[in-house]
Design a protein around this motif. Structure first.
Motif, PDB file in Angstrom:
ATOM      1  N   LYS A  55      31.468  71.017  83.530  1.00  0.00           N
ATOM      2  CA  LYS A  55      31.247  70.831  84.963  1.00  0.00           C
ATOM      3  C   LYS A  55      31.563  72.115  85.738  1.00  0.00           C
ATOM      4  CE  LYS A  55      32.146  67.963  88.871  1.00  0.00           C
ATOM      5  NZ  LYS A  55      31.646  66.700  89.257  1.00  0.00           N
ATOM      6  N   LEU A  56      32.628  72.801  85.380  1.00  0.00           N
ATOM      7  CA  LEU A  56      32.989  74.058  86.042  1.00  0.00           C
ATOM      8  C   LEU A  56      31.879  75.093  85.867  1.00  0.00           C
ATOM      9  CD1 LEU A  56      35.211  75.567  87.600  1.00  0.00           C
ATOM     10  CD2 LEU A  56      36.121  76.282  85.399  1.00  0.00           C
ATOM     11  N   GLY A  57      31.315  75.202  84.669  1.00  0.00           N
ATOM     12  CA  GLY A  57      30.204  76.130  84.423  1.00  0.00           C
ATOM     13  C   GLY A  57      28.969  75.768  85.225  1.00  0.00           C
ATOM     14  N   GLU A  58      28.647  74.478  85.285  1.00  0.00           N
ATOM     15  CA  GLU A  58      27.487  74.030  86.061  1.00  0.00           C
ATOM     16  C   GLU A  58      27.660  74.330  87.550  1.00  0.00           C
ATOM     17  OE1 GLU A  58      27.333  69.908  85.026  1.00  0.00           O
ATOM     18  OE2 GLU A  58      26.315  70.281  83.122  1.00  0.00           O
ATOM     19  N   MET A  59      28.874  74.099  88.067  1.00  0.00           N
ATOM     20  CA  MET A  59      29.133  74.373  89.483  1.00  0.00           C
ATOM     21  C   MET A  59      29.043  75.863  89.778  1.00  0.00           C
ATOM     22  SD  MET A  59      32.200  71.538  90.129  1.00  0.00           S
ATOM     23  CE  MET A  59      33.197  72.730  90.897  1.00  0.00           C
ATOM     24  N   ALA A  60      29.518  76.696  88.869  1.00  0.00           N
ATOM     25  CA  ALA A  60      29.465  78.142  89.067  1.00  0.00           C
ATOM     26  C   ALA A  60      28.009  78.635  89.101  1.00  0.00           C
ATOM     27  CB  ALA A  60      30.241  78.859  87.966  1.00  0.00           C
ATOM     28  N   VAL A  61      27.178  78.132  88.199  1.00  0.00           N
ATOM     29  CA  VAL A  61      25.773  78.530  88.159  1.00  0.00           C
ATOM     30  C   VAL A  61      25.051  78.033  89.417  1.00  0.00           C
ATOM     31  CG1 VAL A  61      23.584  78.138  86.954  1.00  0.00           C
ATOM     32  CG2 VAL A  61      25.613  78.764  85.665  1.00  0.00           C
ATOM     33  N   ALA A  62      25.362  76.826  89.867  1.00  0.00           N
ATOM     34  CA  ALA A  62      24.727  76.286  91.066  1.00  0.00           C
ATOM     35  C   ALA A  62      25.081  77.116  92.301  1.00  0.00           C
ATOM     36  CB  ALA A  62      25.141  74.836  91.275  1.00  0.00           C
ATOM     37  N   ARG A  63      26.278  77.652  92.325  1.00  0.00           N
ATOM     38  CA  ARG A  63      26.730  78.458  93.461  1.00  0.00           C
ATOM     39  C   ARG A  63      26.326  79.927  93.305  1.00  0.00           C
ATOM     40  NH1 ARG A  63      27.073  79.558  98.194  1.00  0.00           N
ATOM     41  NH2 ARG A  63      28.973  80.378  99.038  1.00  0.00           N
ATOM     42  N   GLY A  64      25.845  80.306  92.131  1.00  0.00           N
ATOM     43  CA  GLY A  64      25.557  81.689  91.801  1.00  0.00           C
ATOM     44  C   GLY A  64      24.578  82.451  92.658  1.00  0.00           C
ATOM     45  N   PRO A  65      23.445  81.882  93.090  1.00  0.00           N
ATOM     46  CA  PRO A  65      22.466  82.681  93.826  1.00  0.00           C
ATOM     47  C   PRO A  65      23.046  83.265  95.110  1.00  0.00           C
ATOM     48  CG  PRO A  65      21.527  80.565  93.224  1.00  0.00           C
ATOM     49  CD  PRO A  65      22.976  80.518  92.886  1.00  0.00           C
TER      50      PRO A  65
END
Length: 67
Positions: A55-65
């Motif tokens: 979940k932490l990885g998914e949230m980081a990628v979602a916030r990445g752009p």
């Protein structure tokens, strides 16, 4: 007032390219600090639940752009 016992400073590094491809390189435990400078960085925090890690990885990628 609430107290969080045994809190950890966890960071996730995110990389992206000009085509909006974004990935993360897992998490790092940066909890050992002195005067706000990280002394030790450990890759892949031990004892971190797999579901929380995902979940932490998914949230980081979602916030990445960049915005």
């Amino acid at each position: 007032m609430s107290v969080i016992r045994a809190a950890r400073h966890i960071e996730v590094q995110v990389f992206g390219d000009t085509h909006s491809n974004i990935v993360h390189l897992w998490e790092r435990d940066c909890s050992i600090q002195r005067r706000h400078q990280k002394i030790v960085r450990k890759a892949r925090r031990r004892g971190f639940r797999q579901g929380a890690r995902k979940k932490l990885g998914e949230m980081a990628v979602a916030r990445g752009p960049a915005r």
